[in-house]
Design a protein around this motif. Structure first.
Motif, PDB file in Angstrom:
ATOM      1  N   LYS A 764       3.629 -47.965  43.892  1.00  0.00           N
ATOM      2  CA  LYS A 764       3.986 -46.724  44.567  1.00  0.00           C
ATOM      3  C   LYS A 764       4.080 -45.615  43.525  1.00  0.00           C
ATOM      4  N   LEU A 765       3.228 -44.620  43.700  1.00  0.00           N
ATOM      5  CA  LEU A 765       3.240 -43.446  42.856  1.00  0.00           C
ATOM      6  C   LEU A 765       3.849 -42.299  43.659  1.00  0.00           C
ATOM      7  N   VAL A 766       4.953 -41.760  43.185  1.00  0.00           N
ATOM      8  CA  VAL A 766       5.643 -40.677  43.882  1.00  0.00           C
ATOM      9  C   VAL A 766       5.509 -39.413  43.033  1.00  0.00           C
ATOM     10  N   LEU A 767       4.969 -38.364  43.636  1.00  0.00           N
ATOM     11  CA  LEU A 767       4.759 -37.090  42.965  1.00  0.00           C
ATOM     12  C   LEU A 767       5.591 -36.020  43.656  1.00  0.00           C
ATOM     13  N   GLN A 768       6.338 -35.275  42.892  1.00  0.00           N
ATOM     14  CA  GLN A 768       7.049 -34.125  43.419  1.00  0.00           C
ATOM     15  C   GLN A 768       6.175 -32.906  43.145  1.00  0.00           C
ATOM     16  N   MET A 769       5.761 -32.205  44.218  1.00  0.00           N
ATOM     17  CA  MET A 769       4.810 -31.124  44.094  1.00  0.00           C
ATOM     18  C   MET A 769       5.510 -29.767  44.167  1.00  0.00           C
ATOM     19  N   GLY A 770       4.893 -28.751  43.569  1.00  0.00           N
ATOM     20  CA  GLY A 770       5.451 -27.413  43.593  1.00  0.00           C
ATOM     21  C   GLY A 770       4.376 -26.356  43.467  1.00  0.00           C
ATOM     22  N   PRO A 771       4.717 -25.078  43.662  1.00  0.00           N
ATOM     23  CA  PRO A 771       3.715 -24.003  43.670  1.00  0.00           C
ATOM     24  C   PRO A 771       3.344 -23.488  42.286  1.00  0.00           C
ATOM     25  N   GLN A 772       4.102 -23.848  41.257  1.00  0.00           N
ATOM     26  CA  GLN A 772       3.828 -23.399  39.902  1.00  0.00           C
ATOM     27  C   GLN A 772       3.675 -24.608  38.984  1.00  0.00           C
ATOM     28  N   PRO A 773       2.846 -24.494  37.943  1.00  0.00           N
ATOM     29  CA  PRO A 773       2.674 -25.634  37.037  1.00  0.00           C
ATOM     30  C   PRO A 773       3.954 -25.986  36.291  1.00  0.00           C
ATOM     31  N   ASN A 774       4.189 -27.263  36.129  1.00  0.00           N
ATOM     32  CA  ASN A 774       5.204 -27.734  35.189  1.00  0.00           C
ATOM     33  C   ASN A 774       4.443 -28.117  33.922  1.00  0.00           C
ATOM     34  N   LYS A 775       4.414 -27.200  32.957  1.00  0.00           N
ATOM     35  CA  LYS A 775       3.558 -27.376  31.792  1.00  0.00           C
ATOM     36  C   LYS A 775       4.091 -28.395  30.802  1.00  0.00           C
ATOM     37  N   SER A 776       5.273 -28.899  31.055  1.00  0.00           N
ATOM     38  CA  SER A 776       5.800 -29.947  30.185  1.00  0.00           C
ATOM     39  C   SER A 776       5.471 -31.341  30.705  1.00  0.00           C
ATOM     40  N   TRP A 777       5.071 -31.439  31.983  1.00  0.00           N
ATOM     41  CA  TRP A 777       4.769 -32.764  32.543  1.00  0.00           C
ATOM     42  C   TRP A 777       3.366 -33.201  32.124  1.00  0.00           C
ATOM     43  N   GLY A 778       3.274 -34.372  31.538  1.00  0.00           N
ATOM     44  CA  GLY A 778       1.996 -34.995  31.213  1.00  0.00           C
ATOM     45  C   GLY A 778       1.198 -34.290  30.136  1.00  0.00           C
ATOM     46  N   SER A 779       1.824 -33.396  29.351  1.00  0.00           N
ATOM     47  CA  SER A 779       1.063 -32.579  28.415  1.00  0.00           C
ATOM     48  C   SER A 779       1.193 -33.023  26.962  1.00  0.00           C
ATOM     49  N   ALA A 780       2.078 -33.944  26.679  1.00  0.00           N
ATOM     50  CA  ALA A 780       2.260 -34.385  25.292  1.00  0.00           C
ATOM     51  C   ALA A 780       1.018 -35.127  24.801  1.00  0.00           C
ATOM     52  N   PRO A 781       0.694 -35.026  23.529  1.00  0.00           N
ATOM     53  CA  PRO A 781      -0.494 -35.717  23.014  1.00  0.00           C
ATOM     54  C   PRO A 781      -0.485 -37.215  23.317  1.00  0.00           C
ATOM     55  N   GLU A 782       0.700 -37.827  23.222  1.00  0.00           N
ATOM     56  CA  GLU A 782       0.771 -39.274  23.478  1.00  0.00           C
ATOM     57  C   GLU A 782       0.640 -39.624  24.955  1.00  0.00           C
ATOM     58  N   ALA A 783       0.683 -38.613  25.832  1.00  0.00           N
ATOM     59  CA  ALA A 783       0.534 -38.858  27.267  1.00  0.00           C
ATOM     60  C   ALA A 783      -0.919 -38.869  27.705  1.00  0.00           C
ATOM     61  N   ALA A 784      -1.822 -38.456  26.843  1.00  0.00           N
ATOM     62  CA  ALA A 784      -3.240 -38.357  27.211  1.00  0.00           C
ATOM     63  C   ALA A 784      -3.814 -39.725  27.548  1.00  0.00           C
ATOM     64  N   PRO A 785      -4.790 -39.777  28.430  1.00  0.00           N
ATOM     65  CA  PRO A 785      -5.431 -41.058  28.757  1.00  0.00           C
ATOM     66  C   PRO A 785      -6.095 -41.670  27.527  1.00  0.00           C
ATOM     67  N   PRO A 786      -6.294 -42.987  27.527  1.00  0.00           N
ATOM     68  CA  PRO A 786      -6.943 -43.656  26.390  1.00  0.00           C
ATOM     69  C   PRO A 786      -8.379 -43.166  26.183  1.00  0.00           C
ATOM     70  N   SER A 787      -8.849 -43.331  24.968  1.00  0.00           N
ATOM     71  CA  SER A 787     -10.193 -42.918  24.601  1.00  0.00           C
ATOM     72  C   SER A 787     -10.664 -43.794  23.458  1.00  0.00           C
ATOM     73  N   MET A 788     -11.971 -43.800  23.195  1.00  0.00           N
ATOM     74  CA  MET A 788     -12.498 -44.638  22.114  1.00  0.00           C
ATOM     75  C   MET A 788     -11.985 -44.172  20.747  1.00  0.00           C
ATOM     76  N   SER A 789     -11.987 -42.861  20.522  1.00  0.00           N
ATOM     77  CA  SER A 789     -11.581 -42.317  19.221  1.00  0.00           C
ATOM     78  C   SER A 789     -10.102 -41.967  19.207  1.00  0.00           C
ATOM     79  N   SER A 790      -9.574 -41.871  18.023  1.00  0.00           N
ATOM     80  CA  SER A 790      -8.203 -41.421  17.829  1.00  0.00           C
ATOM     81  C   SER A 790      -8.215 -39.942  17.463  1.00  0.00           C
ATOM     82  N   PRO A 791      -7.108 -39.219  17.738  1.00  0.00           N
ATOM     83  CA  PRO A 791      -7.062 -37.800  17.370  1.00  0.00           C
ATOM     84  C   PRO A 791      -7.184 -37.617  15.861  1.00  0.00           C
TER      85      PRO A 791
END
Length: 792
Positions: A764-791
Motif C-alpha cells: 500500500k502506497l499512500v500519497l498525501q497530495m497538495g497544490p504546491q510542490p513539496n521540494k524537500s520530498w524525494g529530492s535528496a541525492p540519496e533518494a534518487a532511483p538506482p542507476s548503473m553509474s555512481s554520482p
C-alpha cells in the motif's frame, strides 16, 4: 571511458534482496462529468474507439503531417477481439488500395465517414461488406456513409449502422471464430461481397451456405521472401440465393495510360463457384424482409479441415448474443484486475480504454495441443499456449511489465514462445530496432517470475556477439564501441530516411548490454558480466561534450557536421527522433547522463530546456507528434524522460509533467478519443495506464517503478498471487497534483521510486497530495532511483 564495478555490485545486492521476497490489472457527453461513486463497471468504461482519432490542436501536433497525408492517430483497432487474440473482426473506413501510401497503413481512421468493409479475423484476410442494391468490384469498393452516433466499440463487440444501405452490422468473436450479424431492410438485393485483396488467393462457394478460400501473405521470421497460405471458411445462417465470382484484371502496362484504367479491369462471372487471382471474390445475394438478420461465422486454419473444425467447435449454433456475452465476460475479468475510484468520468473512460488496448499483443498463435507453423517452416504441436512476436522496441518499454503484473501465467508462455522462436530461427527476435528481448526476460526474473532463465542465455549472447546476427552493424560496435553514419550526398534535408541510425543504435545496444551484464552476473558468468558492463558504457562514445548532445560520427571518428539537435531523422544518426529526443536514450544509466552533463543542476536545466524550447524543425517527421517543447509523446525514444526529474532531485516537475501529458495527449481532441501518435500494439496505451496509476517503468529490465502523480484517489491492482497493491492519493484533484508526503506499507517513504520487492506480496502506497510542490520530498541525492553509474 571508465567502468565502476561497484555499480554492478550495488545492483547485484538489490537483485538478491528482490529475489528473496519476489512474487507476483465515453463518449463526448461523458467527458465533462466529475467523479462520483458510480455503479459502472470497468468494462462499461472501455471504448474501443479511443486511439482512432488524431490530436487536433496544432501546438500539440508540431509540424506533422507531411503535405498530402493525414495525421497519425493511435492506429488502434475498434474491432471485436479477445485479449491477445489473433481473431479480430474490425471495421474498414479507409480504402487503402486506392489511397496514396503515407507511413503506416491505417484501415480505420475515426474522422472518416464512409465504411468500405470489415475484416474477417486475421491479418491479410478477406474483406467482407454488406451492400443493398448495386455493387462494384474491389478495389473500387461499394461504401456507405455511417452514423457515428450509432457506432459502438466495446470490449468484444462492434456495431455500426450503414445509412446508405439501411443495414446494421454487428461483430463479436471467440478465440478462433468471428461472428457477424447483418440486419437488412426489406429487399431482394441484399448482397454480401467478399474478396481476398491485392495479394490474391482463391474463393470457392460450397453448397448454399458456405464460402471458403485461401489468402496469400508474406511469412514472418527469417524466411520473409516466402509466401504463406492461410485457409478460411465462412458459413451463413440463411441459404444463399443467387451468386457469382469476380476478380481484378491488373492494368495492362503495355498500353497507353489514357486507354487503360488506373486500377485495371474487372472479370465478373454469374453462377460460377470458384475464382482465384488478385481481388478474387464472391458476391452472394439474399432476399430479406424488413429487420431480417443474416448471420455468418468465420474461422482460419493451417488447412481447410482445421478452419472447419474451429468454425464449429467453439460455437456450433447461431446464438450471436451468447457469443457476445461470453466475450464480454472474458474482458470483464481482465479489466477488473485494476479498480480505480476518483478522477473524472473521462479519465476512467480513457484509463479502461487504454487498458483494453494494452492487451493487443502479442497475439495467440496456437493453444496447447493445436498445430501451428514454426519459424523454421515445420508444422508443430503446441506444448503450451504459443504466442507470436513481442514488439520489443514498442511494448518492451512498459506493456511487457504490465502483463507480468496482471497475467504472469500468460507471460510465462510468452517467454517460452519467444525462446522457442529463437531456437527455430537461429536468433532471438529483435523487433523493430535494438535488441531488447533480454530486457524483458531480465525484468521478469527481477520480478520473481518462474522460468528457465539460464536456458535462454545462449540465445541472448549469440545475438550480442554474432556479427552475422540480427544486431545490425555489430562488427563496428564491437570493434570501436560505436556505430558510424555516412553523410549522404548533397546532405539532404531532414528527416532523411537513409542511414544506420548510428547514434540511436549505439545507445540502444548499450542499454541491452547493461541488461546482459546483470543477466550474466545472476548466472555467475563473471567474465561475461564484466565484458557487457564495459559495453554498457558505449553510449558515452557518441556524446559530444562541446555541445552537450549525442551526435553522429563518420567512419573516421569525426563528428557529423552540420548538426542541429532540433531536427528529426528516420535513420540518419537518430531513429525516428531528433538529437534532443535521443539524448536521453540511456534508461539504464540516468546518473551517467547526469555526470556527462555536469551534475544534477545542469541536468535539470537541460531537462527544462527540453520541455520548453519550441518545436520548429525544418524536417517533417510524421512519427513526431504529441509535442511539449522538444519532447515527443507520440513515439517511443523519449517517452520515459518526463520521469527523469526524479533523478535530478526535482520530482515535483515529474509529477506536474506526468499530469500534463495525461491531460493533453490523450482524448484532448474534439471527439475525446485522440492518441498522441501510434499505439504500437499497446505501448502508448500502457504508458497511460501506468502513469495514471502514478508510476512508470523507465527501464523495464529493472525491478524499479518511478513515481509520478496518480490521477485517481484510490487504485487497487489485483496481483496474481491473490495479493493487492494499492495506491491511495489523499486530497487528490486536478489541482492537487504534487506529493507532499508518502508512506509505503505503513512506513514513511521519501523516495520517488519503489521496487517490485516492496509490492510483490501486496502493498500500500499512500500519497498525501497538495497544490504546491513539496521540494524537500524525494529530492535528496540519496533518494534518487538506482542507476548503473555512481554520482561524480
Amino acid at each position: 571511458m571508465s567502468v565502476a564495478p561497484k555499480s554492478l555490485l550495488h545492483r547485484s545486492r538489490r537483485i538478491l534482496l528482490a529475489a528473496s521476497c519476489a512474487g507476483l490489472s465515453c463518449l463526448p457527453q461523458l467527458l465533462a462529468q466529475t467523479a462520483t461513486h458510480s455503479a459502472k463497471q470497468p468494462i462499461q468504461y472501455a471504448n474501443g474507439l479511443v486511439g482512432t482519432a488524431p490530436l487536433d490542436q496544432q501546438i500539440l501536433i508540431g509540424n506533422a503531417p507531411p503535405p498530402g497525408e493525414h495525421l497519425y492517430s493511435g492506429l488502434t483497432s475498434p474491432g471485436a477481439s479477445l485479449p491477445h487474440s489473433s481473431t479480430e473482426l474490425a471495421p474498414i473506413n479507409n480504402n487503402l488500395d486506392l489511397t496514396f501510401p503515407g507511413g503506416v497503413k491505417d484501415p480505420y481512421f475515426y474522422p472518416n465517414r464512409t465504411m468500405f468493409g470489415f475484416t474477417t479475423g486475421a491479418d491479410g484476410g478477406p474483406t467482407i461488406m454488406t451492400v443493398v442494391g448495386d455493387w462494384t468490384v474491389p478495389p473500387d469498393r461499394s461504401g456507405s456513409v455511417y452514423d457515428k452516433a450509432k457506432e459502438i466499440a466495446s470490449p468484444g463487440y462492434y456495431s455500426v449502422y450503414l445509412d446508405d444501405f439501411k443495414t446494421k452490422v454487428e461483430l463479436t468473436t471467440t478465440t478462433w471464430m468471428g461472428a457477424y450479424r447483418f440486419t437488412f431492410p426489406q429487399t431482394d438485393k441484399a448482397h454480401v461481397i467478399l474478396d481476398v485483396g491485392r495479394n490474391g488467393g482463391s474463393v470457392e462457394i460450397i453448397g448454399d451456405h458456405i464460402l471458403r478460400g485461401t489468402t496469400l501473405h508474406p511469412r514472418q521470421g527469417p524466411k520473409r521472401d516466402q509466401t504463406l497460405t492461410s485457409y478460411w471458411e465462412i458459413e451463413f445462417s440463411k441459404p444463399i440465393g443467387s451468386f457469382g465470382t469476380f476478380r481484378q484484371i491488373p492494368p495492362d502496362t503495355s498500353r497507353p495510360p489514357s486507354v487503360t484504367p488506373l486500377i485495371g479491369n474487372k472479370d465478373v462471372e454469374n453462377d460460377t463457384r470458384t475464382i482465384s487471382g488478385p481481388y478474387a471474390g464472391a458476391y452472394l445475394r439474399f432476399q430479406t424482409t424488413d429487420g431480417e438478420q443474416v448471420l455468418a461465422k468465420v474461422a482460419y486454419g493451417q488447412t481447410y479441415a482445421m478452419a472447419e473444425a474451429r468454425l464449429h467447435a467453439e460455437q456450433p449454433d447461431w446464438n450471436f448474443d451468447r457469443i457476445r456475452k461470453e466475450s464480454e465476460a472474458i474482458w470483464a475479468r481482465t479489466l477488473n484486475q485494476i479498480e480505480v475510484t476518483g478522477g473524472t468520468e473521462k479519465e476512467k473512460m480513457l484509463f479502461y480504454s487504454c487498458l483494453l488496448h494494452s492487451f493487443a499483443s502479442p497475439r495467440l498463435v496456437a493453444k496447447k495441443g493445436e498445430d501451428f507453423l514454426g519459424l523454421d517452416g515445420k508444422v508443430r504441436t503446441a506444448e503450451y499456449d504459443r504466442y507470436g512476436v513481442v514488439p520489443y522496441w514498442d511494448t518492451g518499454r512498459d506493456q511487457v511489465v504490465l502483463l507480468t503484473l496482471l497475467e504472469p501465467d500468460t507471460k510465462i508462455n510468452i517467454l517460452r514462445s519467444q525462446l522457442d522462436m529463437a531456437r527455430e530461427s537461429g536468433y532471438m527476435g529483435t523487433s523493430f530496432h535494438g535488441d531488447h528481448a533480454v530486457q524483458m526476460y531480465l525484468g521478469d526474473w527481477e520480478r520473481g517470475l518462474k522460468f528457465d532463465y539460464a536456458g535462454a542465455y545462449d540465445a541472448f549472447r549469440k545475438n550480442a556477439m554474432d556479427v552475422n546476427g540480427p544486431r545490425h552493424y555489430l562488427d563496428e560496435y564491437l570493434q570501436q564501441g560505436w556505430i558510424s553514419d555516412a553523410i549522404p550526398d548533397g546532405n539532404p534535408s531532414p528527416p532523411y530516411a537513409g542511414g544506420k541510425a548510428g547514434v540511436a543504435t549505439t545507445l540502444e545496444y548499450s542499454w541491452d548490454d547493461h541488461a546482459m551484464a546483470i543477466y550474466a552476473q545472476k548466472l555467475g558468468k563473471d567474465d561475461d558480466a564484466r565484458m557487457f558492463l564495459k559495453r554498457a558504457h558505449n553510449y558515452e562514445n557518441v556524446f559530444d561534450s562541446s555541445i552537450g548532445f549525442m551526435r553522429g560520427k563518420t567512419a573516421d571518428g569525426k563528428w557529423i557536421s552540420p548538426f542541429d539537435p532540433r531536427e528529426p531523422y528516420y535513420n540518419f544518426m537518430m531513429k525516428e527522433a531528433s538529437g534532443w529526443s535521443t539524448l536521453w536514450l540511456e534508461p539504464h544509466d540516468v546518473q551517467g547522463i547526469i555526470n556527462l552533463l555536469g551534475g544534477r543542476e545542469k541536468f535539470a536545466a537541460k531537462l527544462d530546456d527540453f520541455f520548453t524550447i519550441p518545436y520548429n524543425p525544418k524536417g517533417i517527421c510524421r512519427d513526431c507528434t504529441g509535442i511539449i517543447g522538444q519532447y515527443v509523446q507520440g513515439n517511443q525514444p523519449d517517452q520515459q524522460v518526463a520521469y527523469y526529474y526524479d533523478w535530478a532531485g526535482q520530482p515535483w516537475k515529474t509529477q506536474a509533467l506526468a499530469r500534463k501529458i495525461l491531460k493533453l495527449m490523450y482524448g484532448s481532441d474534439q471527439y475525446g478519443l485522440a492518441f498522441p501518435g501510434m499505439d504500437d500494439q499497446g505501448s502508448t496505451s500502457s504508458w497511460y495506464v501506468l502513469s495514471a496509476m502514478g508510476f512508470y517503468t523507465v527501464d523495464p529490465s529493472s525491478p524499479d517503478y518511478i513515481l509520478g502523480s496518480p490521477i485517481f484517489s484510490h487504485i487497487t491492482m489485483h496481483l496474481a498471487n491473490r495479493k493487492t497493491f494499492e495506491v491511495i492519493a489523499q486530497n487528490n484533484s486536478d489541482k492537487n497534483i504534487y506529493i507532499q508526503t508518502a508512506s509505503l506499507n505503513g512506513q514513511p517513504w521519501n523516495k520517488p521510486w519503489f521496487s517490485h520487492s516492496d509490492i510483490a506480496s501486496g502493498g500500500k502506497l499512500v500519497l498525501q497530495m497538495g497544490p504546491q510542490p513539496n521540494k524537500s520530498w524525494g529530492s535528496a541525492p540519496e533518494a534518487a532511483p538506482p542507476s548503473m553509474s555512481s554520482p561524480k
